[in-house]
Enzyme design. Structure first.
Site, short mmCIF file in Angstrom:
data_model
loop_
_atom_site.label_atom_id
_atom_site.label_comp_id
_atom_site.label_asym_id
_atom_site.label_seq_id
_atom_site.Cartn_x
_atom_site.Cartn_y
_atom_site.Cartn_z
N GLN A 51 0.69 -1.35 0.03
CA GLN A 51 -0.13 0.01 -0.05
C GLN A 51 0.91 1.31 -0.14
O GLN A 51 1.91 1.39 0.28
CB GLN A 51 -0.91 0.24 1.36
CG GLN A 51 -0.27 -0.33 2.67
CD GLN A 51 -1.18 -0.87 3.56
OE1 GLN A 51 -2.37 -0.80 3.70
NE2 GLN A 51 -0.37 -1.52 4.64
N ASP A 97 0.45 -0.31 14.11
CA ASP A 97 1.19 0.70 14.76
C ASP A 97 1.63 0.35 16.22
O ASP A 97 2.37 1.18 16.98
CB ASP A 97 0.09 1.69 14.83
CG ASP A 97 -1.18 1.24 15.41
OD1 ASP A 97 -1.15 1.07 16.46
OD2 ASP A 97 -2.11 1.30 14.41
N ASP A 142 0.08 -13.26 6.48
CA ASP A 142 -1.29 -13.09 6.50
C ASP A 142 -2.04 -13.56 7.60
O ASP A 142 -1.66 -14.71 8.17
CB ASP A 142 -1.65 -13.77 5.05
CG ASP A 142 -3.04 -13.88 4.86
OD1 ASP A 142 -3.65 -12.76 5.07
OD2 ASP A 142 -3.53 -14.94 4.64
N ASP A 153 -7.45 -5.77 13.86
CA ASP A 153 -7.47 -3.79 13.89
C ASP A 153 -7.16 -3.79 12.41
O ASP A 153 -6.07 -3.56 12.06
CB ASP A 153 -6.30 -3.44 14.89
CG ASP A 153 -5.96 -2.14 14.93
OD1 ASP A 153 -6.81 -1.53 14.29
OD2 ASP A 153 -5.06 -1.68 15.30
N SER A 154 -7.99 -3.57 11.73
CA SER A 154 -7.95 -3.38 10.22
C SER A 154 -8.26 -2.25 9.57
O SER A 154 -8.78 -1.44 10.29
CB SER A 154 -8.65 -4.24 9.42
OG SER A 154 -10.04 -4.31 9.50
N1 JA2 Z 1 -5.47 1.66 12.07
C1 JA2 Z 1 -4.52 1.02 11.81
C2 JA2 Z 1 -4.90 -0.20 11.29
C3 JA2 Z 1 -3.87 -1.19 11.17
C4 JA2 Z 1 -2.55 -0.78 10.94
C5 JA2 Z 1 -2.14 0.16 11.11
C6 JA2 Z 1 -2.98 1.16 11.69
C7 JA2 Z 1 -6.50 1.11 11.94
N2 JA2 Z 1 -6.06 -0.21 11.45
C8 JA2 Z 1 -8.22 1.49 12.17
C9 JA2 Z 1 -8.35 2.08 10.85
C10 JA2 Z 1 -9.57 2.74 10.91
C11 JA2 Z 1 -10.02 3.46 9.62
C12 JA2 Z 1 -11.28 4.00 9.51
N3 JA2 Z 1 -11.57 4.82 8.34
#
Ligand code: JA2
Length: 345
Positions: free
Chosen positions: A93, A148, A199, A217-218
């Site tokens: 990405q 993170d 994965d 946590d995606s």
């Molecule tokens: N923040 C992340 C993650 C996976 C890897 C690093 C940081 C999130 N997932 C939550 C993202 C929420 C997006 C809402 N539009």
């Protein structure tokens, strides 16, 4: 969706016309797969996926970052940029980190805000402590995504936990977080943490009946994370949970994504013993709200809205968002959302 968008009823395919897109989107049509019931009438190949995502710095104009995206048409969250700290393409990405004027450092993946230093606790505390305090005695915890490290930091606050495994597909997310988001990445310092760069579905395939809590946590269901919002992925999490285990996943927004949340919850409700939706408020995510799908495995488990444990008074003082009261309140939905998600009157 605009009236020019056509939803392919009964399936998980959305055809979104150019009229509902920001003017600088390159292609005439976008196929966005929410892949809710894993019947894909149109194949969603990786070439198509790349056209769905923005490059982070394309979205910086006149010193402001504008978060535009197909999942929140006609609206954009803007943050003023002080300095771009890193911008590159990883194997998976577009990765952008910038210092903002009022939200601290910000991590953006494929043009979408993932974390800001100012409000990250609202998300990290809730996605971790809702399932962990709903579980009477969590020992082994798996995190999928969350590179993170903020979720690791929160899990490490639970003394009962003996092993924390983080499975992140993109090592670059971990590396930039260690460099620019140290208050989150300090989660990696806990000796109970093991990191797998792979994965998540593959890892779970190799680790059945293994975890008390799984936290996914995606990012959003566009690009590499789209499979994480599909029923087969929930089946894999189910198989990887111990009896009495709980999953908690990033569950998108009631103002924007009821059409995603409702069928996904419906499709997993036969398998899991309980399936609930809770939410947090957070200014830097679209519409200021994001939810979690929380589901449990095993006949003995009660609803996760009732915490099985409470933070010690010492821990309660450290927490900035989560409390036992907030735990219960997070499951109370506005009437329109409760009706749309659960079909209650
Ligand atoms: N923040 C992340 C993650 C996976 C890897 C690093 C940081 C999130 N997932 C939550 C993202 C929420 C997006 C809402 N539009």
């Amino acid at each position: 969706m605009s009236k020019n968008s056509s939803k392919n009823s009964g399936s998980d395919l959305w055809l979104v016309s150019r009229h509902s897109m920001p003017a600088d989107f390159p292609d005439a049509y976008y196929f966005v797969s929410f892949s809710l019931v894993h019947i894909l009438p149109v194949s969603f190949d990786s070439t198509l996926r790349t056209h769905l995502s923005h490059s982070g710095t394309d979205l910086i104009k006149d010193g402001w970052f504008h978060e535009r995206g197909v999942l929140w048409p006609g609206q954009a969250m803007s943050l003023q940029v002080k300095e771009v700290l890193d911008h590159h393409k990883s194997d998976f990405q577009d990765v952008l980190v910038f210092e903002s004027t009022n939200f601290g450092n910000v991590l953006v993946l494929d043009g979408v805000i993932q974390v800001t230093e100012r409000d990250e606790f609202a998300y990290q505390e809730m996605i971790a402590h809702l399932p962990l305090f709903a579980h009477p005695n969590p020992k082994k915890v798996l995190v999928i995504g969350g590179g993170d490290g903020g979720v690791l930091r929160e899990i490490a606050k639970h003394e009962s936990v003996t092993e924390i495994t983080l499975c992140e597909i993109d090592k670059d997310v971990i590396d930039v977080s260690k460099k620019y988001l140290p208050e989150l990445a300090k989660g990696y310092d806990d000796p109970r943490v093991t990191v797998k760069i792979m994965d998540g579905a593959k890892f779970m395939e190799e680790n059945k009946d293994s975890f008390d809590v799984i936290i996914t946590d995606s990012s959003d269901p566009v690009g590499p994370a789209s499979v994480l919002f599909e029923t087969p992925f929930y089946n894999a999490m189910y198989d990887s949970l111990c009896d009495g285990g709980i999953v908690c996943t990033q569950g998108e927004c009631i103002w924007l994504h009821l059409d995603l949340i409702h069928p996904l919850i419906k499709s997993i409700s036969d398998k899991f013993s309980t399936v609930e939706y809770a939410y947090t408020t957070i200014p830097s995510y679209p519409s200021g709200q994001i939810g979690f799908i929380i589901a449990s495995k095993g006949g003995k488990s009660g609803p996760c809205k009732v915490p099985a444990r409470q933070p010690s008074s010492e821990l309660a003082k450290q927490l900035k968002y989560y409390s036992s009261e907030v735990h219960g309140a997070a499951f109370v939905l506005p009437a329109f959302a409760r009706r749309a998600i659960f079909g209650d009157s």
